[in-house]
Motif scaffolding. Sequence first.
Motif, PDB file in Angstrom:
ATOM      1  N   ARG A  43      18.520  33.878 -33.836  1.00 27.44           N
ATOM      2  CA  ARG A  43      17.275  33.786 -33.070  1.00 27.44           C
ATOM      3  C   ARG A  43      17.101  35.032 -32.203  1.00 27.44           C
ATOM      4  O   ARG A  43      15.995  35.560 -32.063  1.00 27.44           O
ATOM      5  CB  ARG A  43      17.298  32.545 -32.176  1.00 27.44           C
ATOM      6  CG  ARG A  43      17.304  31.225 -32.918  1.00 27.44           C
ATOM      7  CD  ARG A  43      17.104  30.082 -31.944  1.00 27.44           C
ATOM      8  NE  ARG A  43      17.383  28.792 -32.553  1.00 27.44           N
ATOM      9  CZ  ARG A  43      17.198  27.631 -31.941  1.00 27.44           C
ATOM     10  NH1 ARG A  43      16.741  27.614 -30.701  1.00 27.44           N
ATOM     11  NH2 ARG A  43      17.464  26.497 -32.556  1.00 27.44           N
TER      12      ARG A  43
ATOM     13  N   ALA B  30      13.621  27.455 -35.022  1.00 28.40           N
ATOM     14  CA  ALA B  30      13.662  26.602 -33.832  1.00 28.40           C
ATOM     15  C   ALA B  30      13.496  25.127 -34.206  1.00 28.40           C
ATOM     16  O   ALA B  30      14.191  24.250 -33.673  1.00 28.40           O
ATOM     17  CB  ALA B  30      12.573  27.026 -32.852  1.00 28.40           C
TER      18      ALA B  30
ATOM     19  N   SER C 177      21.079  28.144 -35.234  1.00 29.28           N
ATOM     20  CA  SER C 177      21.122  29.361 -34.418  1.00 29.28           C
ATOM     21  C   SER C 177      20.803  30.613 -35.213  1.00 29.28           C
ATOM     22  O   SER C 177      20.497  31.657 -34.635  1.00 29.28           O
ATOM     23  CB  SER C 177      22.500  29.513 -33.771  1.00 29.28           C
ATOM     24  OG  SER C 177      23.511  29.609 -34.768  1.00 29.28           O
TER      25      SER C 177
ATOM     26  N   GLN D 116      19.704  16.671 -42.644  1.00 28.37           N
ATOM     27  CA  GLN D 116      19.815  17.886 -41.850  1.00 28.37           C
ATOM     28  C   GLN D 116      20.472  18.985 -42.677  1.00 28.37           C
ATOM     29  O   GLN D 116      21.566  18.793 -43.201  1.00 28.37           O
ATOM     30  CB  GLN D 116      20.648  17.628 -40.596  1.00 28.37           C
ATOM     31  CG  GLN D 116      20.793  18.829 -39.679  1.00 28.37           C
ATOM     32  CD  GLN D 116      19.485  19.228 -39.024  1.00 28.37           C
ATOM     33  OE1 GLN D 116      18.618  18.398 -38.798  1.00 28.37           O
ATOM     34  NE2 GLN D 116      19.332  20.515 -38.719  1.00 28.37           N
TER      35      GLN D 116
ATOM     36  N   GLY E  56      16.642  23.647 -35.744  1.00 29.23           N
ATOM     37  CA  GLY E  56      17.720  23.514 -34.782  1.00 29.23           C
ATOM     38  C   GLY E  56      18.990  24.272 -35.112  1.00 29.23           C
ATOM     39  O   GLY E  56      20.068  23.916 -34.637  1.00 29.23           O
TER      40      GLY E  56
END
Length: 322
Positions: free
Chosen positions: A249, A293, A298, A213, A296
Motif C-alpha cells: 500500500r 484496501a 498489505s 478470503q 484487507g
Amino acid sequence: MTPSTRNASSLAAAVDVGANSIRLLVAGFAGGQLRVAAKKRYTPRLGRGVAATGVLAPEAMTEALAVLDRCRATLDGLGVERVRACGTSALRAAANRDRFLQAAAGRGWPVEVVSGEEEAALALAGALVGLPSLADLPVLVVDVGGGSTELAFRPHAGGGGQPVSLSLPLGALSLTEAFADPSAPGGLDGARMNRHLHSQLSPLMAQVLTAGQPAALVATGGTACALAALDRNLLYYDGRAIQGHALSREALDRLTTRLAALVVDDRLALPGLAARQGDILLAGTAILQDLLALVGLSALLVSDSGFLEGILLSCLGAGSEP
C-alpha cells in the motif's frame, strides 16, 4: 515463461483486442510453461471516447486494423495457424462494433467478443500459470484494462467452492477521460474519481468475498506491470523482472504521489513504460489502491502473465500440452 524457437506446428497465437492496446502472443506449452516465440504490444486506443459516445471512432478503427495487419505479418513469418483473437470492453460497449468486426474479418481476423466474465476467467488462468507457487492457494486476480476491470476469485484448490468471475466497466482509459481536469494535480479530479470508484468497487468486492478470503491479490494488466517497472526503477520493461513483484500500500501511495507531480508529457516519457501508458496510469493505480484496501491485504503481487496468456492456453486446449 521461457523464450523458445519451437517449430510452427507446436505454436499457437493469442490476440487481445483491448480498449487501450492490442497485444499478440505466440507460444507453445510444455513442461507446465509457456514457451514464447513472439510477444508484441501496440497502443491504437480502439476504445478512445467509447464511454462518452458509445461508438468506436473511425480513426481508432483505422489504427487498430493497421495493427492487426502487423500482427498478421508476424504470424505469417512464423507460420502459425492456430489463432484466437478476443475483443474486450470497447467492442462489448460500442454500438458500431460490427463495422470493425466485419473489417477485421475481411483482413483474415475473426475477432471474438468475449464477455467480461470470460475475460476474468481467462485472466485468472493466465496469471496462475505464471505464478505456480500460488497454485493451491485461494487467489483473487484483478486485471485493470483500458475500459474495464475484471475480478476472478479462485477458492482453495482442495477446499471446494466455485470460482467467481466479475467485470466492471471502469478502466484506466475510461476513468481518465471521465475525470479529466487539467487544473488538478496529475490532470485528474482525484477526489471525485476515488469516490466514484469506491461506490462501484465496494459492493462488488462484498459479493466476491462471500466466496472466501483470498491469501493473495494478484494484479495483472498494463497498470500493474507499469507500476512494478517504476517501483523497480527499470530503464526498459522486462516481464521477468516484475513477475511476482510485491507492491505494498505504501509503494502504491508513493507512486501515486510521484505520478501526480508530473505533467502528462513527463509521465509519458517515464522509463520502463509502454507507449501511451503514462497518461492513464494514475486512474489505473486508483483502482488497485481501492481494491487492496477493500480486500484487507498489505500488498499485491504483480503478474506479467494474465488475459493474453489465458487466451493462448484456451487455444492450446486449456493448458494441455499440444
